[in-house]
Design an enzyme around this catalytic site. Structure first.
Site, PDB file in Angstrom:
ATOM      1  N   HIS A 108      12.948  55.191 -23.666  1.00 41.46           N
ATOM      2  CA  HIS A 108      12.724  54.188 -24.706  1.00 41.46           C
ATOM      3  C   HIS A 108      12.433  54.821 -26.063  1.00 41.46           C
ATOM      4  O   HIS A 108      12.687  54.199 -27.097  1.00 41.46           O
ATOM      5  CB  HIS A 108      11.593  53.247 -24.292  1.00 41.46           C
ATOM      6  N   HIS A 269      17.661  54.000 -12.837  1.00 41.56           N
ATOM      7  CA  HIS A 269      17.130  53.028 -11.884  1.00 41.56           C
ATOM      8  C   HIS A 269      17.055  53.583 -10.466  1.00 41.56           C
ATOM      9  O   HIS A 269      16.679  52.870  -9.543  1.00 41.56           O
ATOM     10  CB  HIS A 269      17.959  51.745 -11.927  1.00 41.56           C
TER      11      HIS A 269
END
Length: 741
Positions: A108, A269
């Site tokens: 992020h 993920h």
């Protein structure tokens, strides 16, 4: 430290103070009103004043590269590895490992990068500051940085937050069994928030699309406060097909193609879980920027249950993608492709997906006696239903080694995209291979020219018959393609002679071609049959030609100045130049050359400031360069707008003198849109024509104050010397070799 600044005008926030124990409030009275409050349309020059050296507590002489090179990077990695598995009671680690948490932090931090203006990214560690530290998509990452504080505290100035966050993401991946592609340091920290246009929305999660439904430029995230896309689907609508379109658009604007996008999502993920134990609306408090002083910069306090561990609330989505979330496996692709997925809701009420034949097989992150079903986001299912993504997913699934390499390279690109060319990378873990997105340059296999050669080449250039204005325009076009936001572009490489730059309208392709042909002839003549090993690159010759023309113009003004010149630029090949990647550098406006495409939504003056910020210029530097380039007749398209002199080609301060001359009255032209006419107040005779960019140096009170300095009778020599200094700065913006030598 170079500046990485803005887009649209930014209204300063009201000052805040502690009004009583546990409260923070804005001053009701006594808070200064900014000029933007009263006159929101005034030209905002704050982008040119950000990140000045006075804000850096290390001081103007601090050399981060030197400090980083003293670092024992292996010792830092060892400390990071210890932190990964040392769970803290105040924020317990899922599965006893902070690795997935730190991967999200690094992702992020880097994932705000966007190609259109080069803003965002890991450099500067802007995740520490508002607004990013309080974006919904960054919920609870404040804790990740606090977990790293003991390491940052230990190594101090030797490693920046930006480098530490990316390195921690790398070490986290490696500790969980994944082989990363490498690591380059060099991200200097910022000390204040960037002024960046993140979208027109006034509320988090508002849509970033324009009236035609297209994602607004230069944005990449689809909704305000997100890094990429809404994991529940566009605007929370669980439509995987629509989500795939959003993914492709958002990741594409962040420099990722379909294969890189699939690799990043599938790789990322593989690890960790989502957190949605209960409704955020009912349980979660203010983000860090809105929390009380006693919170000490932490936010999202959770009043439900323990507020942490099994009760953690972040996105509102809940669950893991695999049964082994702290090791690199192929389970994400296994599960995505092999199960049929049905829509369900998390305990917090968020849209997510579970296997049709769901079983409780996923270990609980904190209670070994519990198990849960697998889950996927809508954006995960999108990778299965979209034909292009699905084909890549199946190929990666069938060829795990190909997937591992693709993820490693995509992760490296994600975390290094805004660091610029490889010449800026620091440390022993920098990959030796050159990657096309790094805008690679060849290594010079020859000796550099010396002072006598430089003098002779300048003589040949000035005697070549190429108009001096064209030499200046070519040098400016080459060097001013640089942008300090992601350190791309610039004169090194001479890419102005290659696609796509050689066909940009702002560069006057027909005239440019003639100049380059002449300079190539001079280059060939100089390099031919040399016996001393010396050669000159076209990149150096382009800059030298502009500098020689500037010196000639200064002599015409009565000043004998020498424009500093440092050889060492090389010539890139077309194979080293990704046309699509460089296309985003094409300016739609350049106030320095009085160029403006009418399709722009922002004003010419605003875009001039934006352009100047990308060139890392101050207000005086921008001012003197515009005035000088007008005097040198260096407009795009041979435009006469703003050439406020009767002796073009002379490096004079005539632009400022004539702009501020009260005998001239300015009015909008009735025949040419965006043009102003300057007429004699007494006779009405037309004297000059100008653009809004030209006139703003007389209309903006702050710019006029600087213009008055250069228009003064005692400023002739100062103007010339300041112009030369600013010109040289622009010519050398991409000379990272000089800055570290």
């Amino acid at each position: 430290m170079q500046k990485k600044r803005v887009g649209k005008s930014v209204v300063a926030a009201l000052a805040i103070i502690a009004m009583s124990a546990g409260t923070v409030a804005a001053w009701a009275d006594g808070a200064p009103r900014t000029n933007d409050f009263w006159w929101p349309e005034r030209l905002d020059l704050s982008p040119l004043r950000q990140h000045d050296v006075e804000s850096n507590p290390y001081g103007k002489d601090f050399d981060y590269a030197q400090a980083f090179n003293k670092l024992d990077i292996e010792a830092v990695k060892k400390d990071i590895r210890a932190t990964l598995t040392t769970s803290q009671d105040w924020w317990p680690a899922d599965y006893g490992n902070y690795g997935p948490f730190f991967i999200r932090m690094a992702w992020h931090g880097a994932g705000t990068y966007r190609t259109y203006d080069g803003r965002g990214g890991a450099g500067g560690a802007q995740q520490r500051f508002e607004p990013l530290n309080s974006w919904p998509d960054n919920a609870n990452l404040d804790k990740a940085r606090r977990l790293l504080w003991p390491i940052k505290k230990k190594y101090g100035e030797n490693i920046s937050w930006g480098d530490l966050m990316v390195l921690t993401g790398n070490v986290a991946l490696e500790s969980m069994g994944f082989q990363t592609f490498g690591f380059g340091g060099g991200r200097e920290d910022d000390w204040q928030s960037d002024l960046v246009y993140w979208g027109a929305g006034t509320k988090f999660m508002s849509n970033n699309r324009d009236k035609n439904g297209k994602l607004e430029k230069p944005l990449a995230a689809t909704q305000m406060g997100l890094i990429y896309v809404n994991p529940e689907g566009p605007n929370g609508n669980p439509d995987p097909v629509a989500a795939a379109k959003d993914i492709r658009d958002a990741f594409g604007r962040m420099a990722m193609n379909d294969e890189e996008t699939l690799a990043l999502i599938a790789g990322g993920h593989t690890f960790g879980k989502a957190h949605g134990a209960a409704s955020p609306d009912k349980c979660v408090g203010a983000a860090p920027a809105g929390a009380g002083v006693e919170a000490q910069g932490l936010g999202w306090a959770n009043k439900c249950g323990t507020g942490k561990g099994a009760d953690t609330i972040t996105s509102g989505l809940e669950g893991a993608w695999s049964v082994d979330p702290v090791h690199f496996t192929m389970q994400y692709l296994d599960n995505l492709l092999e199960h049929d997925w049905v829509l369900t809701k998390s305990p917090a009420g968020a849209h997510q997906w579970m296997p049709k034949d769901a079983q409780d097989i996923v270990p609980d992150a904190h209670d070994p006696s519990k198990r849960h079903p697998l889950m996927m986001f809508t954006t995960d299912i999108a990778l299965k239903v979209d034909p292009a993504y699905s084909a890549i997913a199946k190929r990666f699934h069938a060829h795990p080694e190909e997937f591992k390499l693709a993820f490693a390279k995509a992760w490296f690109k994600l975390t290094h995209r805004d660091l610029g060319p490889k010449a800026r990378y620091l440390g022993k873990d920098v990959p030796k291979v050159d990657l096309i997105w790094q805008d690679p340059l060849p290594v010079a296999g020859y000796q550099m020219i010396g002072d006598a050669d430089i003098a002779e080449l300048k003589r040949r250039i000035l005697a070549s018959g190429v108009p001096k204005a064209e030499l200046i325009k070519t040098a400016w076009a080459s060097a001013a393609s640089f942008r300090a936001t992601d350190y791309r572009g610039g004169a090194n490489g001479a890419r102005i002679r290659l696609a796509p730059e050689n066909d940009w309208a702002v560069n006057d392709p027909a005239s440019l071609s003639k100049v380059l042909k002449s300079l190539e002839g001079i280059q060939s003549g100089f390099n031919r049959n040399r016996t001393d090993g010396k050669q000159v690159s076209l990149a150096d010759l382009i800059v030298l030609g502009g500098s020689a023309a500037v010196e000639d113009a200064a002599r015409k003004a009565g000043y004998d100045v020498k424009v500093p010149f440092s050889p060492g630029r090389v010539d890139a090949t077309q194979a080293q130049t990704d046309v699509a990647s460089f296309a985003v550098l094409e300016p739609t406006a350049d106030g320095f050359r009085n160029y403006y495409q009418k399709s722009n939504e922002r004003s010419p003056a605003e875009l001039m400031v934006d352009r100047a910020s990308k060139l890392d210029l101050t207000v005086p530097e921008m001012t003197v360069l515009v005035g000088g380039l007008r005097a040198l007749d260096a407009n795009a398209g041979h435009s006469r707008l703003g050439v406020l002199t009767n002796r073009p080609g002379t490096l004079s301060n005539d632009f400022f003198v004539n702009l501020l001359d009260m005998s001239t009255q300015w009015t909008k032209s009735s025949s040419a849109d965006g043009t102003y006419e300057g007429r004699d107040r007494k006779t009405g005779a037309l004297k000059w024509t100008a653009s809004p960019v030209d006139l703003v140096f007389g209309s903006s009170s702050e710019l006029r104050a600087v213009a008055e300095v250069y228009a003064s009778d005692d400023a002739h020599e100062k103007f010339v010397r300041d112009f030369v200094q600013a010109w040289t700065k622009v010519m050398n913006l991409d000379r990272f070799d000089l800055k570290r030598s």
